[in-house]
Enzyme design. Sequence first.
Site, short mmCIF file in Angstrom:
data_model
loop_
_atom_site.label_atom_id
_atom_site.label_comp_id
_atom_site.label_asym_id
_atom_site.label_seq_id
_atom_site.Cartn_x
_atom_site.Cartn_y
_atom_site.Cartn_z
N ARG A 40 44.33 37.45 6.02
CA ARG A 40 43.04 37.70 5.36
C ARG A 40 42.86 39.19 5.09
O ARG A 40 42.29 39.58 4.08
CB ARG A 40 41.91 37.17 6.25
CG ARG A 40 41.95 35.66 6.40
CD ARG A 40 40.87 35.19 7.34
NE ARG A 40 40.89 33.75 7.54
CZ ARG A 40 41.55 33.12 8.51
NH1 ARG A 40 42.29 33.81 9.37
NH2 ARG A 40 41.48 31.80 8.63
N ASP A 62 35.88 28.77 12.46
CA ASP A 62 36.80 28.77 13.61
C ASP A 62 36.14 28.09 14.80
O ASP A 62 36.79 27.35 15.56
CB ASP A 62 37.16 30.22 13.97
CG ASP A 62 37.34 31.06 12.72
OD1 ASP A 62 38.47 31.37 12.37
OD2 ASP A 62 36.32 31.37 12.06
N ARG A 117 36.26 24.45 14.25
CA ARG A 117 37.62 23.96 14.51
C ARG A 117 37.84 23.82 16.01
O ARG A 117 38.42 22.84 16.48
CB ARG A 117 38.65 24.93 13.92
CG ARG A 117 38.71 24.87 12.40
CD ARG A 117 39.56 26.00 11.80
NE ARG A 117 39.73 25.82 10.37
CZ ARG A 117 39.99 26.79 9.51
NH1 ARG A 117 40.13 28.04 9.94
NH2 ARG A 117 40.14 26.54 8.23
N HIS A 133 37.11 37.11 11.88
CA HIS A 133 37.56 35.84 11.32
C HIS A 133 38.98 36.10 10.84
O HIS A 133 39.21 36.51 9.71
CB HIS A 133 36.65 35.40 10.16
CG HIS A 133 37.21 34.24 9.37
ND1 HIS A 133 37.53 33.04 9.95
CD2 HIS A 133 37.52 34.13 8.06
CE1 HIS A 133 38.02 32.24 9.01
NE2 HIS A 133 38.03 32.86 7.87
P1 NAD Z 1 39.34 30.46 -5.80
O1 NAD Z 1 40.38 31.31 -6.42
O2 NAD Z 1 39.42 28.97 -5.95
O3 NAD Z 1 37.91 30.90 -6.34
C1 NAD Z 1 37.52 32.21 -6.50
C2 NAD Z 1 36.55 32.25 -7.65
O4 NAD Z 1 36.03 33.59 -7.75
C3 NAD Z 1 37.19 31.91 -9.00
O5 NAD Z 1 36.47 30.87 -9.64
C4 NAD Z 1 37.10 33.23 -9.78
O6 NAD Z 1 36.92 33.05 -11.17
C5 NAD Z 1 35.90 33.88 -9.14
N1 NAD Z 1 35.83 35.32 -9.31
C6 NAD Z 1 36.82 36.23 -9.14
N2 NAD Z 1 36.34 37.46 -9.40
C7 NAD Z 1 35.03 37.32 -9.71
C8 NAD Z 1 34.00 38.24 -10.08
N3 NAD Z 1 34.24 39.54 -10.18
N4 NAD Z 1 32.78 37.73 -10.36
C9 NAD Z 1 32.53 36.42 -10.29
N5 NAD Z 1 33.47 35.50 -9.95
C10 NAD Z 1 34.70 35.96 -9.67
O7 NAD Z 1 39.30 30.87 -4.26
P2 NAD Z 1 38.67 29.99 -3.07
O8 NAD Z 1 39.73 29.16 -2.47
O9 NAD Z 1 37.41 29.40 -3.52
O10 NAD Z 1 38.38 31.16 -2.01
C11 NAD Z 1 37.35 32.10 -2.23
C12 NAD Z 1 37.27 33.08 -1.08
O11 NAD Z 1 36.81 32.40 0.10
C13 NAD Z 1 38.62 33.71 -0.69
O12 NAD Z 1 38.46 35.07 -0.40
C14 NAD Z 1 39.01 32.94 0.55
O13 NAD Z 1 39.90 33.68 1.37
C15 NAD Z 1 37.66 32.77 1.18
N6 NAD Z 1 37.59 31.76 2.23
C16 NAD Z 1 36.82 32.09 3.31
C17 NAD Z 1 36.73 31.22 4.37
C18 NAD Z 1 35.89 31.62 5.55
O14 NAD Z 1 35.94 30.99 6.63
N7 NAD Z 1 35.11 32.67 5.44
C19 NAD Z 1 37.40 29.99 4.34
C20 NAD Z 1 38.15 29.67 3.21
C21 NAD Z 1 38.25 30.58 2.17
#
Ligand code: NAD
Length: 314
Positions: free
Chosen positions: A91, A151, A154, A178
């Site tokens: 991450r 987490d 989980r 995280h």
């Molecule tokens: P994804 O690629 O499916 O979606 C990301 C979206 O962000 C896309 O639709 C993209 O067009 C959009 N985007 C990118 N830049 C942008 C901007 N400047 N303005 C507006 N929209 C923008 O990714 P995902 O699988 O949905 O993951 C998103 C984030 O969530 C990642 O950073 C991932 O690591 C994180 N995540 C966090 C957790 C957690 O526990 N916190 C868990 C899973 C994923």
Amino acid sequence: MKTKNTNKIALIGTGFVGSSFAFAMLNQGVAHELVMIDLNKEKADGDARDLNHGLAFASPMKIHAGDYSDCHDADIVVITAGANQQPGETRLDLVEKNVKIFKNIVESVMDSGFNGIFLVATNPVDILTYATWKFSGLPKEKVIGSGTILDTARLRYLVGEKFEIDTRNIHAYIMGEHGDTEFPVWSHTTIGASQLSGIVNLEEKTTQDELEDIFVNVRDAAYHIIERKGATYYGIAMGLVRITKAILHNENSILTISALLEGEYGQDDIYIGVPAIINRDGVRNIVELPLNEKEQKQFKHSAETLKAVMKKAL
Ligand code: NAD
């Protein structure tokens, strides 16, 4: 002054995590309005249309695609936009790309006149929540990261499986980053009202090995899922809905989220996963658990790891 009696959520980023959050929001009937914003406007619009077709089977809700000006009267802005982990990536590897994206996003939200609560899920979530707090200028209580809520969920699931007890009766926390330096707080784990230490002998080698296996599965869960299906999204989406509900319904619920520490747990000027009481004002206060010596060391190590990355990125 006229007070508004509807709840509005603005979602920025309608990828896997964002669209799963929207779907869970619709199913759980949490808010009256959801505006979906993404760099890819077509995707946001397509999702809004698709979700609207579920309204016949859910509670009334206004769902539409929009832009940053729609954030001005939102109660919560949820950010799930940005790059996600590729197989083998940690991450923390995402930090540079996502800090740049966040500067634009947070400034655009603030330019709309937004004065609500930010809820951040994009990784590395602790650092991006800190960045959101800095870029927005909002009080710390109003900027929350999803932290270790997933987490912790989980962990509760796996402990529940081991003892054959409903996950909801397992009270256990993952604290810290995280990410790879997070840790389980076994000293404050209860099953129903019973302390874990009263159920198993925590000093016994076999027990320690079993608990370590559970923790390693929690810590590495995202890697296992990403290897199999490319991304994780349902669990975090439901975690985000849980936090959203705690805020909108003024629940005073204890959830492990990323909050700013100012002396708690001996740390300062850092967002990191801790149990906190969440209500309509955001973070009411941080719950300070008396950690044992090992847990205190783990917390310190996790905070130092985050600070080192943050120093380079911000
Ligand atoms: P994804 O690629 O499916 O979606 C990301 C979206 O962000 C896309 O639709 C993209 O067009 C959009 N985007 C990118 N830049 C942008 C901007 N400047 N303005 C507006 N929209 C923008 O990714 P995902 O699988 O949905 O993951 C998103 C984030 O969530 C990642 O950073 C991932 O690591 C994180 N995540 C966090 C957790 C957690 O526990 N916190 C868990 C899973 C994923």
